[in-house]
Scaffold this motif. Structure first.
Motif, PDB file in Angstrom:
ATOM      1  N   LYS A   1     -13.133 -30.267 137.225  1.00  0.00           N
ATOM      2  CA  LYS A   1     -11.827 -29.627 137.368  1.00  0.00           C
ATOM      3  C   LYS A   1     -12.033 -28.138 137.543  1.00  0.00           C
ATOM      4  N   ASP A   2     -11.557 -27.592 138.668  1.00  0.00           N
ATOM      5  CA  ASP A   2     -11.609 -26.147 138.911  1.00  0.00           C
ATOM      6  C   ASP A   2     -10.280 -25.537 138.485  1.00  0.00           C
ATOM      7  N   PHE A   3     -10.342 -24.360 137.853  1.00  0.00           N
ATOM      8  CA  PHE A   3      -9.106 -23.731 137.390  1.00  0.00           C
ATOM      9  C   PHE A   3      -9.294 -22.216 137.349  1.00  0.00           C
ATOM     10  N   LEU A   4      -8.307 -21.507 136.852  1.00  0.00           N
ATOM     11  CA  LEU A   4      -8.187 -20.044 136.861  1.00  0.00           C
ATOM     12  C   LEU A   4      -7.976 -19.542 138.288  1.00  0.00           C
ATOM     13  N   LYS A   5      -7.756 -18.258 138.406  1.00  0.00           N
ATOM     14  CA  LYS A   5      -7.486 -17.648 139.703  1.00  0.00           C
ATOM     15  C   LYS A   5      -8.686 -17.811 140.627  1.00  0.00           C
ATOM     16  N   ASN A   6      -8.415 -18.213 141.874  1.00  0.00           N
ATOM     17  CA  ASN A   6      -9.454 -18.453 142.874  1.00  0.00           C
ATOM     18  C   ASN A   6     -10.458 -19.507 142.423  1.00  0.00           C
ATOM     19  N   ASN A   7     -10.035 -20.401 141.519  1.00  0.00           N
ATOM     20  CA  ASN A   7     -10.917 -21.452 141.001  1.00  0.00           C
ATOM     21  C   ASN A   7     -12.218 -20.875 140.451  1.00  0.00           C
ATOM     22  N   ALA A   8     -12.102 -19.801 139.711  1.00  0.00           N
ATOM     23  CA  ALA A   8     -13.279 -19.100 139.206  1.00  0.00           C
ATOM     24  C   ALA A   8     -13.980 -19.859 138.088  1.00  0.00           C
ATOM     25  N   ALA A   9     -13.310 -20.812 137.463  1.00  0.00           N
ATOM     26  CA  ALA A   9     -13.915 -21.545 136.352  1.00  0.00           C
ATOM     27  C   ALA A   9     -13.860 -23.040 136.649  1.00  0.00           C
ATOM     28  N   SER A  10     -14.774 -23.777 136.037  1.00  0.00           N
ATOM     29  CA  SER A  10     -14.794 -25.224 136.233  1.00  0.00           C
ATOM     30  C   SER A  10     -15.326 -25.905 134.982  1.00  0.00           C
ATOM     31  N   LEU A  11     -14.841 -27.120 134.754  1.00  0.00           N
ATOM     32  CA  LEU A  11     -15.355 -28.012 133.723  1.00  0.00           C
ATOM     33  C   LEU A  11     -15.885 -29.262 134.419  1.00  0.00           C
ATOM     34  N   THR A  12     -17.110 -29.665 134.068  1.00  0.00           N
ATOM     35  CA  THR A  12     -17.730 -30.835 134.678  1.00  0.00           C
ATOM     36  C   THR A  12     -18.180 -31.794 133.583  1.00  0.00           C
ATOM     37  N   LEU A  13     -17.773 -33.041 133.703  1.00  0.00           N
ATOM     38  CA  LEU A  13     -18.205 -34.094 132.780  1.00  0.00           C
ATOM     39  C   LEU A  13     -19.021 -35.104 133.581  1.00  0.00           C
ATOM     40  N   SER A  14     -20.282 -35.305 133.177  1.00  0.00           N
ATOM     41  CA  SER A  14     -21.162 -36.204 133.914  1.00  0.00           C
ATOM     42  C   SER A  14     -21.800 -37.206 132.961  1.00  0.00           C
ATOM     43  N   MET A  15     -22.209 -38.356 133.520  1.00  0.00           N
ATOM     44  CA  MET A  15     -22.939 -39.361 132.744  1.00  0.00           C
ATOM     45  C   MET A  15     -23.925 -40.069 133.669  1.00  0.00           C
ATOM     46  N   ASN A  16     -25.154 -40.229 133.184  1.00  0.00           N
ATOM     47  CA  ASN A  16     -26.166 -40.921 133.969  1.00  0.00           C
ATOM     48  C   ASN A  16     -26.262 -42.388 133.538  1.00  0.00           C
ATOM     49  N   ASP A  17     -26.746 -43.227 134.439  1.00  0.00           N
ATOM     50  CA  ASP A  17     -26.975 -44.649 134.158  1.00  0.00           C
ATOM     51  C   ASP A  17     -25.791 -45.248 133.402  1.00  0.00           C
ATOM     52  N   ILE A  18     -24.616 -45.150 134.011  1.00  0.00           N
ATOM     53  CA  ILE A  18     -23.383 -45.470 133.300  1.00  0.00           C
ATOM     54  C   ILE A  18     -23.284 -46.937 132.898  1.00  0.00           C
ATOM     55  N   PHE A  19     -23.978 -47.856 133.592  1.00  0.00           N
ATOM     56  CA  PHE A  19     -23.914 -49.271 133.259  1.00  0.00           C
ATOM     57  C   PHE A  19     -25.191 -49.762 132.552  1.00  0.00           C
ATOM     58  N   ARG A  20     -26.068 -48.858 132.159  1.00  0.00           N
ATOM     59  CA  ARG A  20     -27.326 -49.197 131.475  1.00  0.00           C
ATOM     60  C   ARG A  20     -28.154 -50.197 132.282  1.00  0.00           C
ATOM     61  N   THR A  21     -28.194 -49.993 133.582  1.00  0.00           N
ATOM     62  CA  THR A  21     -28.927 -50.917 134.453  1.00  0.00           C
ATOM     63  C   THR A  21     -30.318 -50.416 134.824  1.00  0.00           C
ATOM     64  N   LYS A  22     -30.617 -49.147 134.530  1.00  0.00           N
ATOM     65  CA  LYS A  22     -31.880 -48.539 134.964  1.00  0.00           C
ATOM     66  C   LYS A  22     -33.009 -48.974 134.015  1.00  0.00           C
ATOM     67  N   VAL A  23     -33.656 -50.059 134.361  1.00  0.00           N
ATOM     68  CA  VAL A  23     -34.797 -50.567 133.599  1.00  0.00           C
ATOM     69  C   VAL A  23     -36.025 -50.504 134.502  1.00  0.00           C
ATOM     70  N   TYR A  24     -37.058 -49.844 134.029  1.00  0.00           N
ATOM     71  CA  TYR A  24     -38.248 -49.614 134.844  1.00  0.00           C
ATOM     72  C   TYR A  24     -39.340 -50.580 134.387  1.00  0.00           C
ATOM     73  N   SER A  25     -39.663 -51.544 135.233  1.00  0.00           N
ATOM     74  CA  SER A  25     -40.648 -52.568 134.891  1.00  0.00           C
ATOM     75  C   SER A  25     -41.782 -52.560 135.907  1.00  0.00           C
ATOM     76  N   THR A  26     -43.010 -52.638 135.413  1.00  0.00           N
ATOM     77  CA  THR A  26     -44.177 -52.652 136.287  1.00  0.00           C
ATOM     78  C   THR A  26     -45.086 -53.823 135.934  1.00  0.00           C
ATOM     79  N   HIS A  27     -45.832 -54.261 136.933  1.00  0.00           N
ATOM     80  CA  HIS A  27     -46.809 -55.334 136.750  1.00  0.00           C
ATOM     81  C   HIS A  27     -48.147 -54.853 137.306  1.00  0.00           C
TER      82      HIS A  27
END
Length: 870
Positions: A788-814
């Motif tokens: 969300k950008d806000f203040l005059k000329n969009n000078a400020a912003s708030l960012t909410l992020s999340m990685n691997d949102i479904f917990r699917t990133k499983v790294y398996s090797t053989h």
């Protein structure tokens, strides 16, 4: 979920090739694009002497909101100094101007000028395009009409060129508050594993910062300090031949160009209560441009790991081992970078910059071991481990640039120095138990400590000479010297007494030298252009075992690396390119050091100082088409053949721990016969709707490794594919959403291993074991961010992020060999949320910095303007 994601990938791949989606280009506009800069010198046509007090004005035709009619308006101007120089800054790059020059006793000059940035070029070319030298302008009795000056441009999340792609980080939401590792997760063509190691077409690329090699690792570079990432899959002879044809990722750090001051302040907090703060500042006035970036970040990493292994000790004895652990790694790092540009005059610029990075991380882990054999009773064990790792990295740069009066002709030179030092300590206590839970023998305790240091110096100079608007010659020279040392000691503690374990100690140093020179020739003939180039490199490596004074050397006094680029422009929207280059991949420290790494107790690793560099031939054929409404597609067919491929293999040897008498399997490095890979890569920009932008990348490839010279029938082949999609939504009321997804099918483990290119840290919880008979199992993940950008000329912003949102990133090797079969399953840092705040500030009115009164100068410009209107 997997089937759904595969369907999305396939649909988008077909859409990229055949659809011409509706939508429009995003406008540039706004103060953010007022970065244009015209400069030059006014001289007497007869004497060639500089002219003082000549009025130079830049005029733009604008709409008068009162009269609703267009009229000429002076947007910049000045009087030349004693040296005849003029400099007009903070200009919009998408407008058309008239340059009007008048001097007492001389004929006035009026010429049309406008900017024309070429899409798809590298960032330095684009920035040079908006920093234009108009050369020496002569005033005489006859009016001279000067050639038009063209400058261009647009900026989106991804800019595609036929020889490179440019990813603009400030448009990427999911990496806000993170590091360069988080940035790479969104960059097309780049795959990031669970430890932050990156690969480009299944091989580790070279990492550059501002066009030069660096000792910084990706997790030591703040994402908010990065302006863009350039992805170059097949560099020309102008670039370092190292990297084995795996390409270059060039990280361009932020540095503002406007006169005045600007900057930002930022802070973030993640769901593990880790905080981060930082900021950027830039001030430019007169002949000085000062820039600085800083960041402090806390980090906490949580993983879960399972290793299942079967060892074939001999035809009659087999053992099965299962290990489960959940390592915790937490600490902090700080980043400071500052420097300044000194504009001695309009032709000569000096830059001095320095950077300092420091961090410290602590680790804890409990490893549960289950061991079952066909020759002794089952047993269980517990290993408690702890460790500490700290690092310090210093970097400095001194550079010089000279612009000749001829447009595009320039000479640059720079010296870069990087120094790194790290220290580490670790300890583990292991206790085995019988089937009845009674202890089996005393507790085994190992303690180790060590550290390393490196110094890296590069000296480089480049010369560009456009002989005509159709012909250009580039040449340069480079020298790089790297010194590295490492020392560690391990002790076995029994009943409170310590005994040195010599087999696990190391004391090693090496020196690596590379000297190079290159020449490229470029010519355009109507719609066809070609570039031929050659690079000569001389390399030498010397390693020393300090305790025994034993040395290892390999030397290549003369290696030639040609490159050829052929480009055919079909029309204004379509082009073809065929390119070829030869590359080299020199062994890194982890592959050379002849000491045992026991970080992973199941996979002891040892370097091989006798391995030699691998040489690669790389061929690409690319087709680019710009469709309607800003949609575009880049398709590339590539082939890569490598000789003397550096790969891993295993052998059985005596246990280096003197307290034990058994044999262990040790993984080391060797040169395989060869390998080849070929594939098709599609990258597209799609705009399905006005608020929705898609960047999609799909890479289908086949890899084969021939290691029969190491072990009979030791070959591996795998057809694989990789896909990545970035969805960006620009919503009403200054809301934005970014959703990123990626999928990696079953693929061969990257050959070579040995620490990857993230570096800068310890390996916790059992890493992958790269062999000619190993593969990575399919994996996929999804990231999301809201802003969300806000203040005059969009000078400020708030960012909410999340990685691997479904917990699917499983790294398996053989991995497997004649000695064992092993499977690793790992998960690291799923569903970590981060809330970031950013406030941007700036004032580009240069008069705020000037102490002198420029009222008279402004009146002179207005008088000149009245003369035009009359």
């Amino acid at each position: 979920m997997k089937k759904y994601f595969l369907s999305i990938i396939c649909f988008l791949a077909v859409s990229i090739l055949y659809a011409q989606m509706p939508g429009g280009n995003r406008g540039l506009g706004g103060q953010s694009m007022n970065v244009g800069h015209f400069y030059g010198k006014i001289i007497d046509a007869a004497t060639n002497k500089p002219l003082e007090s000549v009025s130079v004005q830049l005029i733009q035709n604008k709409l008068d909101t009162a009269t609703k009619k267009r009229k000429d308006v002076v947007i910049a101007g000045m009087l030349t100094g004693k040296n005849g120089d003029f400099s007009l800054e903070n200009l919009p790059v998408v407008a058309t101007f008239k340059l009007y020059i008048t001097g007492i006793g001389y004929k006035a000059i009026e010429q049309k000028v406008f900017f024309d940035i070429k899409m798809g070029g590298d960032m330095s070319q684009m920035m040079n395009a908006v920093d234009k030298d108009l050369g020496n302008i002569k005033l005489e009795t006859e009016t001279k009409q000067l050639a038009e000056v063209n400058v261009t441009g647009t900026k989106s999340l991804l800019q595609m060129g036929i020889d490179r792609k440019i990813f603009n980080v400030d448009k990427n939401l999911t990496s806000v508050g993170g590091t360069a590792v988080d940035v790479m997760k969104s960059v097309p063509s780049v795959n990031v594993d669970i430890d932050g190691n990156v690969t480009l077409r299944n091989a580790p690329p070279q990492i550059f910062v501002d066009g030069r090699p660096t000792t910084l690792t990706l997790d030591q570079i703040p994402a908010d300090a990065i302006q863009s990432v350039e992805i170059i899959t097949n560099p020309s002879a102008k670039f370092d031949a190292s990297g084995g044809g795996s390409g270059i990722l060039n990280i361009v750090l932020k540095k503002a160009r406007k006169a005045g001051y600007s900057g930002n302040v930022r802070a973030n907090l993640d769901s593990r209560a880790r905080v981060g703060i930082g900021g950027d500042f830039n001030a430019k006035q007169g002949k000085i441009n000062f820039f600085a970036n800083t960041m402090f970040a806390q980090q906490k990493s949580l993983s879960t790991v399972q290793s299942i292994r079967t060892n074939f000790l001999n035809p009659a004895q087999t053992e099965h081992i299962t290990q489960n652990n959940a390592p915790i790694n937490k600490g902090y790092f700080g980043f400071v970078r500052a420097g300044f540009d000194f504009f001695a005059d309009i032709r000569n610029t000096f830059t001095v910059a320095g950077a300092f990075v420091r961090g410290k991380f602590n680790s804890q882990d409990i490893l549960n071991i289950q061991r079952d054999t066909n020759y002794i009773s089952p047993e269980n064990g517990i290993t408690n481990t702890s460790g500490a790792f700290s690092f310090r990295n210093y970097g400095s740069t001194f550079s010089y640039k000279h612009n000749f009066t001829k447009a595009g002709k320039e000479l640059t030179a720079d010296v870069n120095y990087n120094s790194m030092k790290n220290d580490n300590t670790s300890g583990n206590n292991t206790q085995y138990f019988l089937a009845n839970n009674n202890p089996k023998g005393p507790t085994q305790q190992l303690q180790s400590s060590g550290g390393g240091s490196s110094n890296f110096v590069t000296v480089q100079t480049d010369f560009v000479n456009p002989i005509s608007d159709k012909v250009k010659i580039e040449m340069g020279a480079r020298g790089a010297i790297r010194n590295f040392s490492s020392i560690s000691n391990t002790f076995l503690v029994v009943n409170g007494n310590s005994f040195a374990v010599n087999g696990l100690a190391n004391n090693y140093k090496f020196k690596d030298e590379v000297y190079a020179g290159y020449v490229t020739f470029t010519q355009s003939i109507k719609n066809f252009s070609y570039q031929i180039g050659g690079r000569v490199e001389s390399s030498k490596y010397t390693g020393t075992l300090v305790d025994s004074n034993k040395t290892f050397k390999n030397q290549y006094p003369f290696s030639f690396f040609p490159s050829v680029f052929l480009t055919q422009k079909i029309n204004d929207k379509q082009s073809l390119q065929l390119n070829y280059s030869r590359k080299i991949n020199r062994p890194n420290f982890f592959q050379l050091i002849p000491y045992i790494d026991f970080t992973d107790s199941l996979n002891l690793s040892k370097g091989n100082p006798n391995i030699i560099p691998e040489f690669t031939n790389l061929l690409e054929f690319s087709y680019q088409v710009d469709l309607n409404k800003g949609n575009s597609v880049l398709a590339t067919v590539y082939y890569k053949n490598t000789n003397d491929l550096i790969t891993r293999f295993q052998y059985k040897d005596k246990n280096p721990n003197q307290s034990k008498t058994d044999s262990v399997i040790i993984s080391t490095f060797a040169n395989a016969n060869s390998s080849y890979a070929y594939g098709l890569e599609l990258t597209g920009k799609i705009k399905p709707a006005k608020i929705w932008d898609i960047t999609a990348n799909v890479n289908l490839y086949n890899s084969r490794i021939n290691s029969s010279n190491i072990e009979t029938n030791l070959n591996n082949q795998q057809v694989s594919w990789f896909g990545k999609i970035n969805n960006s939504f620009k919503l009403p009321k200054n809301y934005s959403i970014q959703f990123t997804a990626n999928y990696q099918s079953k693929t061969i483990l990257p050959a070579g291993g040995g620490g990857g290119n993230r570096g800068g840290g310890m390996m916790f919880g059992g890493g992958q074991l790269s062999t000619a008979n190993g593969y990575i199992k399919p994996n996929y993940g999804f990231d999301i961010a809201f802003r969300k950008d806000f203040l005059k000329n969009n000078a400020a912003s708030l960012t909410l992020s999340m990685n691997d949102i479904f917990r699917t990133k499983v790294y398996s090797t053989h991995s497997e060999s004649i000695y064992f079969v092993q499977d690793n399953i790992r998960r690291r840092d799923p569903q970590v949320a981060r809330l970031s705040f950013n406030w941007r500030f700036g004032k580009f009115d240069v008069s705020l910095f000037k102490r002198k009164n420029i009222k008279g100068e402004q009146e002179g410009m207005q008088n000149g303007m009245q003369g035009i209107q009359q």
